[in-house]
Scaffold this motif. Structure first.
Motif, PDB file in Angstrom:
ATOM      1  N   ASP A   1      -3.694  -3.780  -6.008  1.00 44.23           N
ATOM      2  CA  ASP A   1      -3.078  -4.200  -4.735  1.00 44.23           C
ATOM      3  C   ASP A   1      -3.770  -5.497  -4.312  1.00 44.23           C
ATOM      4  O   ASP A   1      -4.989  -5.515  -4.182  1.00 44.23           O
ATOM      5  CB  ASP A   1      -3.360  -3.069  -3.707  1.00 44.23           C
ATOM      6  CG  ASP A   1      -2.791  -3.349  -2.319  1.00 44.23           C
ATOM      7  OD1 ASP A   1      -2.315  -4.463  -2.068  1.00 44.23           O
ATOM      8  OD2 ASP A   1      -2.836  -2.422  -1.473  1.00 44.23           O
TER       9      ASP A   1
ATOM     10  N   THR B   1       0.832  -1.206   0.000  1.00 43.08           N
ATOM     11  CA  THR B   1       0.000   0.000   0.000  1.00 43.08           C
ATOM     12  C   THR B   1       0.868   1.259   0.000  1.00 43.08           C
ATOM     13  O   THR B   1       0.590   2.210  -0.734  1.00 43.08           O
ATOM     14  CB  THR B   1      -0.953  -0.037   1.209  1.00 43.08           C
ATOM     15  OG1 THR B   1      -1.672  -1.280   1.142  1.00 43.08           O
ATOM     16  CG2 THR B   1      -1.945   1.099   1.178  1.00 43.08           C
TER      17      THR B   1
ATOM     18  N   THR C   1      -4.303  -3.531   4.651  1.00 39.33           N
ATOM     19  CA  THR C   1      -5.419  -3.809   3.735  1.00 39.33           C
ATOM     20  C   THR C   1      -5.642  -5.310   3.672  1.00 39.33           C
ATOM     21  O   THR C   1      -4.706  -6.079   3.855  1.00 39.33           O
ATOM     22  CB  THR C   1      -5.139  -3.234   2.337  1.00 39.33           C
ATOM     23  OG1 THR C   1      -3.774  -3.459   2.029  1.00 39.33           O
ATOM     24  CG2 THR C   1      -5.417  -1.754   2.284  1.00 39.33           C
TER      25      THR C   1
HETATM   26 MG   LIG Z   1      -1.822  -2.998   2.257  1.00 36.95          MG
END
Ligand SMILES: [Mg+2]
Ligand SMILES: Nc1nc2c(ncn2[C@@H]2O[C@H](COP(=O)(O)OP(=O)(O)OP(=O)(O)O)[C@@H](O)[C@H]2O)c(=O)[nH]1
Length: 334
Positions: free
Chosen positions: A133, A33, A99
């Motif tokens: 991602d 991230t 995340t």
């Molecule tokens: Mg992340």
């Protein structure tokens, strides 16, 4: 019709080589991230800052500017660029939140083409860049496609040594009371699956990375779904009854193979043009040699996903219905 229109437009961009999908992956906390936030930020400010000397068209002064545009795939969450920037700019500054799922962001980068047909056709071109991602843990599941439930269970038990064995004790205790031959009881299976999931989390907390199934620790949208409720188990007879707990575990494992693992490779992995794999070597080094060797094993598993040519698993996976999922060999950067 809208969807078809979008697909045709994507295809057109791709055929003119003006659309590229770059996936950034790596095990938890590898820096995905932070890296994407920084990359997007650098590209967005390229017209006012000269920060990308290694990018050929920026170096040659042909990069005009970049802006964010809505992504075409509306089924994938948007990469939380603004949140990450706000956290980095807060006082005191903070790193972006961890995340747990796949997310993407699309940029339109305007530049002056250096050569080729594009330069003849127009003075400026636009390159659409999708940056995705996704957790590298999901790639740890590839070998599952080649293992039956019995083989996978055996492998999981065979690996119970050192830190793993210590972490597994609470799960093994509840597993002891499980009779796989008795009639299936969803509640009991959910409880033991929970204990198994906690064992996998405990392994991660102790610095281990090779955890299977990867979705158990990073479920994304599947959190709480029964397809994530199974655990390794040894049958006490050769032929477990149809309605038995063992049969339910086996069925869920097979569902996981088809609906979760294969689906990820077909819906996401097969659409990436480039993949960047980030590796944080310092944390495992600090956690000791067992953690370091475990990360090495996890990375070896992950790299199998990029060896299409040598991987029977992937060739078989993409061969079926291959008209839809055209197999492109993505370039890989680690
Ligand atoms: Mg992340
Ligand atoms: N010093 C330094 N630390 C970094 C950098 N990038 C990431 N980190 C550290 O690594 C941690 C994880 O970074 P993230 O970008 O959240 O990593 P991630 O791979 O997205 O992590 P998950 O979302 O949990 O899988 C951060 O909280 C920082 O502590 C960097 O460029 N420099």
């Amino acid at each position: 019709m809208n969807r078809i229109g979008q697909e045709v437009s994507d295809l057109l961009h791709r055929s003119l080589d003006s659309h590229v999908r770059i996936a950034v992956t790596g095990l938890s906390r590898a820096g995905k991230t932070a890296f994407i936030t920084s990359l997007v930020n650098q590209l967005l400010h390229t017209s006012t800052h000269d920060n990308l000397p290694l990018l050929e068209c920026a170096r040659d002064g042909r990069l005009i500017g970049a802006k964010r545009v809505p992504q075409s795939n509306l089924m994938v969450p948007r990469f939380a660029y603004d949140d990450a920037m706000a956290q980095l700019h807060s006082a005191p500054p903070e790193w972006p939140q961890p995340t747990r799922d796949v997310s993407e962001i699309r940029l339109a980068v305007k530049y002056k083409p250096a050569k080729g047909a594009k330069r003849l056709l127009s003075k400026t071109s636009t390159l659409f860049i999708d940056v995705i991602d996704y957790p590298g843990e999901w790639l740890l599941d590839l070998p599952l496609l080649d293992l039956t439930f019995e083989e996978w269970s055996e492998l999981q038990f065979a690996n119970l040594s050192g830190i793993r064995s210590e972490c597994a004790q609470p799960w093994l205790e509840v597993l002891d009371s499980f009779d796989g031959m008795a009639e299936a009881n969803e509640k009991v299976i959910a409880e033991i699956s929970q204990a198994f999931t906690e064992y996998l989390f405990a392994c991660k907390d102790r610095g281990l990375h090779w955890v299977q199934p990867g979705r158990f620790v990073l479920p994304g949208e599947l959190a709480g779904a029964p397809v994530l409720q199974f655990f390794p188990c040894k049958p006490s007879t050769d032929k477990p009854e149809k309605g038995s707990g063992y049969a339910m575990l086996k069925r869920r494992y097979e569902e996981y193979q088809t609906k979760v693992v294969k689906q990820f490779y077909k819906e996401h992995f097969a659409t990436f043009d480039r993949q960047i794999v980030l590796v944080d070597c310092l944390q495992p080094l600090m956690a000791g040699d067992e953690a370091f060797n475990d990360m090495k094993q996890a990375l070896q598993q992950i790299m199998k996903s990029f060896r299409y040519g040598q991987s029977n698993l992937l060739r078989r996976l993409f061969a079926r219905g291959s008209t839809k999922y055209c197999l492109r060999q993505p370039k890989l950067t680690t």
